[in-house]
Design a protein around this motif. Structure first.
Motif, short mmCIF file in Angstrom:
data_model
loop_
_atom_site.label_atom_id
_atom_site.label_comp_id
_atom_site.label_asym_id
_atom_site.label_seq_id
_atom_site.Cartn_x
_atom_site.Cartn_y
_atom_site.Cartn_z
N GLY A 102 -73.49 26.88 -87.18
CA GLY A 102 -72.48 26.50 -86.39
C GLY A 102 -71.12 26.86 -86.72
O GLY A 102 -70.49 27.48 -86.03
N LEU A 103 -70.87 27.03 -87.91
CA LEU A 103 -69.44 27.57 -88.57
C LEU A 103 -69.16 29.11 -88.30
O LEU A 103 -68.23 29.27 -87.83
CB LEU A 103 -69.32 27.26 -90.10
N ILE A 104 -70.36 29.82 -88.36
CA ILE A 104 -70.44 31.32 -88.12
C ILE A 104 -70.11 31.49 -86.74
O ILE A 104 -69.50 32.28 -86.26
CB ILE A 104 -71.63 31.92 -88.54
N ALA A 105 -71.01 30.56 -85.92
CA ALA A 105 -70.60 30.79 -84.52
C ALA A 105 -69.26 30.17 -83.96
O ALA A 105 -68.68 30.98 -82.98
CB ALA A 105 -71.80 29.83 -83.72
N MET A 106 -68.52 29.52 -84.54
CA MET A 106 -67.31 28.98 -84.22
C MET A 106 -66.08 29.87 -84.76
O MET A 106 -65.19 30.35 -84.10
CB MET A 106 -66.89 27.63 -84.65
N SER A 107 -66.35 30.22 -86.27
CA SER A 107 -65.35 30.71 -87.32
C SER A 107 -65.65 32.23 -87.60
O SER A 107 -64.54 32.92 -88.03
CB SER A 107 -65.05 29.89 -88.26
N GLY A 108 -66.88 32.98 -87.22
CA GLY A 108 -67.12 34.15 -87.48
C GLY A 108 -67.17 34.46 -89.16
O GLY A 108 -67.56 33.70 -89.96
N TYR B 86 -78.61 33.23 -86.97
CA TYR B 86 -78.42 32.32 -85.87
C TYR B 86 -77.10 32.33 -85.43
O TYR B 86 -76.67 32.46 -84.31
CB TYR B 86 -78.89 30.92 -86.20
N GLY B 87 -76.13 32.08 -86.46
CA GLY B 87 -74.89 31.80 -86.21
C GLY B 87 -74.16 33.30 -85.62
O GLY B 87 -73.29 33.16 -84.41
N VAL B 88 -74.55 34.55 -85.70
CA VAL B 88 -74.01 35.90 -84.98
C VAL B 88 -74.67 35.89 -83.66
O VAL B 88 -73.89 35.95 -82.72
CB VAL B 88 -74.63 37.09 -86.05
N LEU B 89 -75.80 35.46 -83.61
CA LEU B 89 -76.48 35.32 -82.07
C LEU B 89 -75.72 34.45 -81.32
O LEU B 89 -75.58 34.56 -80.06
CB LEU B 89 -77.87 35.22 -82.30
N GLY B 90 -75.30 33.22 -81.83
CA GLY B 90 -74.84 32.05 -81.05
C GLY B 90 -73.45 32.51 -80.67
O GLY B 90 -73.16 31.92 -79.64
N ARG B 91 -72.80 33.27 -81.35
CA ARG B 91 -71.34 33.80 -80.72
C ARG B 91 -71.51 34.53 -79.49
O ARG B 91 -70.67 34.41 -78.56
CB ARG B 91 -70.84 34.68 -81.95
N LEU C 110 -74.56 31.61 -76.99
CA LEU C 110 -74.43 30.38 -76.77
C LEU C 110 -72.65 30.02 -77.02
O LEU C 110 -72.43 29.25 -77.78
CB LEU C 110 -75.19 29.33 -77.62
N PRO C 111 -71.72 30.80 -76.58
CA PRO C 111 -70.31 30.64 -77.00
C PRO C 111 -69.98 29.33 -76.42
O PRO C 111 -68.90 28.68 -76.74
CB PRO C 111 -69.69 31.47 -76.25
N GLY C 112 -70.40 28.81 -75.52
CA GLY C 112 -69.85 27.51 -74.96
C GLY C 112 -70.22 26.33 -75.81
O GLY C 112 -69.44 25.24 -75.87
N LEU C 113 -71.10 26.31 -76.72
CA LEU C 113 -71.35 25.28 -77.86
C LEU C 113 -70.14 25.00 -78.60
O LEU C 113 -69.62 24.01 -78.97
CB LEU C 113 -72.39 25.49 -78.72
N ALA C 114 -69.38 26.19 -79.19
CA ALA C 114 -68.41 25.99 -80.05
C ALA C 114 -67.06 25.72 -79.22
O ALA C 114 -66.29 25.00 -79.73
CB ALA C 114 -68.14 27.45 -80.76
N ALA C 115 -67.02 26.28 -78.08
CA ALA C 115 -65.95 25.68 -77.22
C ALA C 115 -66.17 24.33 -76.88
O ALA C 115 -64.83 23.71 -76.78
CB ALA C 115 -65.95 26.63 -76.02
N ASN C 116 -67.44 23.73 -76.65
CA ASN C 116 -67.22 22.36 -76.28
C ASN C 116 -67.50 21.17 -77.55
O ASN C 116 -67.56 20.29 -77.32
CB ASN C 116 -68.53 22.00 -75.54
N GLY C 117 -67.36 21.87 -78.57
CA GLY C 117 -67.26 20.97 -79.83
C GLY C 117 -68.67 20.78 -80.52
O GLY C 117 -68.85 19.86 -81.11
N TYR C 118 -69.77 21.57 -80.09
CA TYR C 118 -70.98 21.23 -80.62
C TYR C 118 -71.55 22.44 -81.20
O TYR C 118 -72.93 22.99 -81.05
CB TYR C 118 -71.97 20.85 -79.26
N PRO C 119 -71.16 23.00 -82.04
CA PRO C 119 -71.40 24.57 -82.70
C PRO C 119 -72.91 24.04 -83.77
O PRO C 119 -73.77 25.15 -83.65
CB PRO C 119 -70.43 24.89 -83.81
N ASP C 120 -73.03 23.11 -84.10
CA ASP C 120 -74.06 22.92 -84.90
C ASP C 120 -75.26 22.76 -84.30
O ASP C 120 -76.34 22.56 -85.03
CB ASP C 120 -73.93 21.39 -85.75
#
Length: 501
Positions: free
Chosen positions: A65-71, A284-289, A292-302
């Motif tokens: 989740g953190l990687i998806a959100m913060s790289g 998973y974090g890299v692929l999530g970026r 599934l970019p909307g998860l981080a944008a909506n506050g659910y990166p985990d």
């Protein structure tokens, strides 16, 4: 996601965990079995069990989740989590096992000959344990809510019930079997879907699934973890490196090794197991970026790990892989919570309930129910971030006691107590104040990532007060330090056939 996936995974993992726990009841008979598994756990078993309890919700869900959100900024978390075990290997593992203690407060009392130091340590261990359990219950609530749509309390309550059943029935010996199984389940649950996803993206599976769009930049200029990334990174690494040394559920596992050499071998194996595991949340974090970019944008990166297999693969295969991921996530919550409950039950039962098996069982239920109540009235933060704050608090309190207690003869009971209280007050106050600060505050970085200054402050107070109270130094310090640092002599069994008549 099909709700049946969540139900199936929850029931299977809970059932298998309970069955293994009840097996532990058959081999748990003595008080030593319940507290330290009679100090007979071999390195591979113990390393798997440590991996099971250490790789918590923050590792299974939060890192991705953190990687998806913060790289790239978030990659310091798995590095720090793993490197903390190097500190354990070099400075703590073998001496702590040779101390002969059951718990961290036992060590404090034996080293300092002070009941006050013991009680202060006990309170801090319980506080740290409860702070660490709460994110696990938040993670369970998120998993069950995401996969089944059930209320959050169902996930957290399920974890508490299963953990109480397994801990109460067999104590440490039972939990060792459970956690070793759960490490390999978690690794499988992340690795298998990740491998399928990578094969699909490479086109070798022939499924014709999703592909990474041309020109996609996986790590664009990322949102840093705070306004000052250099200070935040430094403070985070201090928290993770030194905080690992004071985690009660990790330290208690070294008491279960037969000797100091086995404790060191256990730590080396753990380093390998952690390095393998952390490859997959990063994927998973890299692929999530990308997908599934909307998860981080909506506050659910985990939720990235939970949703990615079904989103990319789809169909029956995606459903099966999603079920496997959910099972691994639930195993993460169970294993870490059970390790924490065992360590807290040992402390509470010895200090309050007489140290009996019955007292251990009562303390285990109490240790699990209190954080459940806290989790139900608090909101979930980013899992890896909230656990990072627990590491900062532990590094500022329990870590100075252990490092100086093991390696410095000059430590006194007054110095240890003063250092723990100073570190706890400074770090706890900083965390609470930081939560109230606005994003543009010049003090926000120092307060939200306090380890860089609270850990040195705790060590400094401990040393200065110890020097000022040198007359209170333990009379048996030389004997105890020798016990900590002189390797055990191997037991040599003579062959009777070679002996003279």
């Amino acid at each position: 996601m099909n709700p049946g996936i969540g139900y199936t995974a929850l029931i299977l993992v809970s059932a298998i965990t309970t069955i293994i726990g009840f097996y532990g009841l058959r081999v748990s008979r003595t008080t030593s079995d319940f507290y330290v598994a009679s100090r007979t756990v071999k390195p591979w078993w113990n390393a798997s069990a440590i991996g099971g309890e250490y790789l918590s919700a923050a590792s299974f869900l939060g890192i991705a989740g953190l990687i998806a959100m913060s790289g790239l900024d978030a990659l310091w978390f798995p590095i720090g989590y793993t490197a903390g075990y190097l500190m354990l290997l070099f400075f703590v593992a073998a001496p702590l096992r040779r101390s002969g203690a059951y718990t961290i407060p036992d060590f404090a009392e034996a080293r300092l000959e002070s009941t006050t130091a013991r009680y202060v340590t006990s309170v801090l261990v319980v506080v740290v344990g409860w702070f660490y359990i709460v994110p696990q219950l938040h993670g369970a609530a998120l998993t069950i809510r995401t996969t089944t749509g059930l209320p959050s309390w169902v996930g957290a309550g399920s974890v508490v019930v299963v953990v109480c059943l397994t801990v109460v029935t067999g104590g440490m010996r039972s939990i060792t079997f459970v956690q070793a199984f759960q490490y390999w389940l978690k690794l499988t649950a992340l690795a298998v879907p990740a491998i399928f996803i990578l094969l699909m993206l490479s086109g070798t599976t022939g499924t014709g699934g999703a592909a990474i769009p041309a020109g996609t930049e996986l790590f664009p200029p990322s949102m840093p973890l705070s306004g000052d990334s250099t200070y935040s990174t430094l403070s985070l690494m201090v928290a993770l490196l030194f905080g690992t040394l004071g985690l009660p559920h990790v330290l208690v596992r070294f008491y279960t090794n037969p000797d100091g050499a086995a404790a060191r071998r256990t730590t080396l194996i753990v380093l390998g197991l952690l390095a393998i595991f952390y490859l997959f949340p990063t994927i998973y974090g890299v692929l999530g970026r990308v997908f599934l970019p909307g998860l981080a944008a909506n506050g659910y990166p985990d939720a990235t790990v939970l949703l990615l297999p079904g989103t990319l693969i789809g169909g029956l295969g995606g459903e099966i892989l999603s079920a496997l991921v959910v099972a691994g996530a639930f195993a993460a919550f169970l294993s870490t919570t059970s390790g924490l409950v065992v360590s807290l039950a040992g402390v509470i039962s010895q200090d309050v309930l007489g140290g009996s098996v019955r007292g251990f069982r009562i303390a285990a239920v109490f240790a699990a129910v209190v954080p459940f109540g806290v989790a139900m009235v608090t909101d979930s933060l980013a899992l890896a971030g909230s656990v990072g704050l627990v590491f900062a608090f532990t590094a500022s309190t329990i870590c100075p006691l252990l490092l100086l207690g093991i390696w410095w003869r000059g430590l006194t009971d007054a110095g240890a107590v003063a250092g723990m209280l100073a570190g706890g007050i400074l770090c706890g106050s900083a965390i609470m104040l930081g939560a109230q600060m606005g994003a543009d505050s010049v003090w926000r970085d120092l307060l939200t990532q306090p380890a860089a200054w609270t850990v040195p402050a705790a060590f400094l107070v401990t040393i200065l007060v110890s020097k000022a109270t040198a007359h209170r130094r333990s009379s048996s310090v030389s004997r105890f330090m020798t016990k900590l640092h002189v390797p055990e002599r191997p037991l040599v069994v003579e062959n009777p056939r070679t002996q003279p008549n």
